[in-house]
Design a protein around this motif. Sequence first.
Motif, PDB file in Angstrom:
ATOM      1  N   PHE A  83       0.780  -0.998  -0.241  1.00 66.11           N
ATOM      2  CA  PHE A  83      -0.110  -0.038   0.407  1.00 66.11           C
ATOM      3  C   PHE A  83       0.555   1.590  -0.225  1.00 66.11           C
ATOM      4  CE2 PHE A  83      -2.467   2.709   2.251  1.00 66.11           C
ATOM      5  CZ  PHE A  83      -3.412   3.366   1.390  1.00 66.11           C
ATOM      6  N   PHE A  84       1.804   0.950   1.034  1.00 74.90           N
ATOM      7  CA  PHE A  84       2.721   2.486   0.817  1.00 74.90           C
ATOM      8  C   PHE A  84       3.958   2.125  -0.109  1.00 74.90           C
ATOM      9  CE2 PHE A  84       0.929   2.359   5.294  1.00 74.90           C
ATOM     10  CZ  PHE A  84       0.980   3.369   5.449  1.00 74.90           C
ATOM     11  N   ALA A  85       4.108   0.910  -0.763  1.00 77.73           N
ATOM     12  CA  ALA A  85       5.095   1.409  -1.722  1.00 77.73           C
ATOM     13  C   ALA A  85       4.439   2.041  -3.406  1.00 77.73           C
ATOM     14  CB  ALA A  85       4.931  -0.357  -2.051  1.00 77.73           C
ATOM     15  N   ILE A  86       3.258   2.419  -2.802  1.00 75.69           N
ATOM     16  CA  ILE A  86       2.709   2.160  -4.120  1.00 75.69           C
ATOM     17  C   ILE A  86       3.320   3.882  -5.012  1.00 75.69           C
ATOM     18  CG2 ILE A  86       0.353   2.736  -5.683  1.00 75.69           C
ATOM     19  CD1 ILE A  86      -0.700   0.355  -4.243  1.00 75.69           C
ATOM     20  N   PRO A  87       2.251   4.762  -3.841  1.00 77.51           N
ATOM     21  CA  PRO A  87       3.119   6.097  -4.626  1.00 77.51           C
ATOM     22  C   PRO A  87       4.319   6.676  -4.926  1.00 77.51           C
ATOM     23  CG  PRO A  87       1.988   5.897  -2.254  1.00 77.51           C
ATOM     24  CD  PRO A  87       1.633   4.823  -2.503  1.00 77.51           C
ATOM     25  N   LEU A  88       5.199   5.467  -4.061  1.00 81.23           N
ATOM     26  CA  LEU A  88       6.776   5.679  -3.800  1.00 81.23           C
ATOM     27  C   LEU A  88       6.970   5.099  -5.295  1.00 81.23           C
ATOM     28  CD1 LEU A  88       9.733   6.530  -2.635  1.00 81.23           C
ATOM     29  CD2 LEU A  88       9.554   3.751  -1.740  1.00 81.23           C
ATOM     30  N   CYS A  89       7.033   3.881  -5.265  1.00 80.71           N
ATOM     31  CA  CYS A  89       6.472   3.490  -6.934  1.00 80.71           C
ATOM     32  C   CYS A  89       6.314   4.313  -8.393  1.00 80.71           C
ATOM     33  CB  CYS A  89       6.105   2.161  -7.738  1.00 80.71           C
ATOM     34  SG  CYS A  89       6.853   0.711  -5.912  1.00 80.71           S
ATOM     35  N   LEU A  90       5.658   4.867  -8.023  1.00 78.94           N
ATOM     36  CA  LEU A  90       4.562   6.404  -9.003  1.00 78.94           C
ATOM     37  C   LEU A  90       5.584   7.275  -9.168  1.00 78.94           C
ATOM     38  CD1 LEU A  90       0.811   5.296  -8.867  1.00 78.94           C
ATOM     39  CD2 LEU A  90       2.519   4.617 -11.164  1.00 78.94           C
ATOM     40  N   TRP A  91       6.020   7.414  -7.992  1.00 78.75           N
ATOM     41  CA  TRP A  91       6.497   9.276  -8.212  1.00 78.75           C
ATOM     42  C   TRP A  91       7.705   8.454  -8.516  1.00 78.75           C
ATOM     43  CZ3 TRP A  91      11.346   9.937  -4.326  1.00 78.75           C
ATOM     44  CH2 TRP A  91      11.778  11.007  -4.974  1.00 78.75           C
ATOM     45  N   LEU A  92       8.988   7.693  -8.212  1.00 79.04           N
ATOM     46  CA  LEU A  92       9.980   6.661  -8.990  1.00 79.04           C
ATOM     47  C   LEU A  92       9.751   7.109 -10.454  1.00 79.04           C
ATOM     48  CD1 LEU A  92      11.193   4.749  -5.917  1.00 79.04           C
ATOM     49  CD2 LEU A  92      12.229   6.959  -6.355  1.00 79.04           C
ATOM     50  N   ALA A  93       8.852   6.178 -10.615  1.00 72.78           N
ATOM     51  CA  ALA A  93       9.007   5.818 -12.376  1.00 72.78           C
ATOM     52  C   ALA A  93       8.578   7.404 -13.161  1.00 72.78           C
ATOM     53  CB  ALA A  93       8.024   5.122 -12.315  1.00 72.78           C
ATOM     54  N   GLY A  94       7.649   8.409 -12.434  1.00 76.91           N
ATOM     55  CA  GLY A  94       7.377   9.618 -13.545  1.00 76.91           C
ATOM     56  C   GLY A  94       6.996  10.704 -12.540  1.00 76.91           C
ATOM     57  N   GLY A  95       8.137  10.892 -11.200  1.00 77.95           N
ATOM     58  CA  GLY A  95       7.680  12.097 -10.675  1.00 77.95           C
ATOM     59  C   GLY A  95       5.470  12.320 -10.248  1.00 77.95           C
ATOM     60  N   LYS A  96       6.076  13.719  -9.807  1.00 79.32           N
ATOM     61  CA  LYS A  96       4.460  14.385  -8.954  1.00 79.32           C
ATOM     62  C   LYS A  96       3.305  13.741  -9.507  1.00 79.32           C
ATOM     63  CE  LYS A  96       7.135  17.833  -5.964  1.00 79.32           C
ATOM     64  NZ  LYS A  96       6.169  19.186  -6.259  1.00 79.32           N
ATOM     65  N   THR A  97       3.604  14.044 -10.849  1.00 77.49           N
ATOM     66  CA  THR A  97       2.139  13.667 -11.996  1.00 77.49           C
ATOM     67  C   THR A  97       1.890  12.355 -11.465  1.00 77.49           C
ATOM     68  OG1 THR A  97       3.800  13.452 -14.162  1.00 77.49           O
ATOM     69  CG2 THR A  97       2.984  15.748 -13.252  1.00 77.49           C
TER      70      THR A  97
END
Length: 112
Positions: free
Chosen positions: A30-44
């Motif tokens: 659950f907490f890795a989801i935003p981290l992975c999305l942020w690492l892959a594509g930034g804030k957007t």
Amino acid sequence: MKTMTTPHYNQDAIVTNRLKKLEKIATPVFFAIPLCLWLAGGKTLALWTLCIWPLYCVTYLVTFHRIFRHYSSPELRKVAVMSNQHVFYQMSWLILVLISLLCIFLIFQAIE
């Protein structure tokens, strides 16, 4: 009489272990989801977390209920839902309520 309760006890222990494993896996993901999305594509891309988290929470709640249905008594089911053993269960409900309220708020803002 002890032999009659042993199969139920074993089944209940298996269900409890499965729920603990589900909790152990679901919380870090659950907490890795935003981290992975942020690492892959930034804030957007990380903003998609608001769409992914409710789906993840619903999936978790459905899985939790499918597992906890196998308890031998309704009392054990009630204890599993109401106890503090499964924190992510309550957190999933909280996230769903908060995101629903946010959606309602945004709809009313768009209307005005």
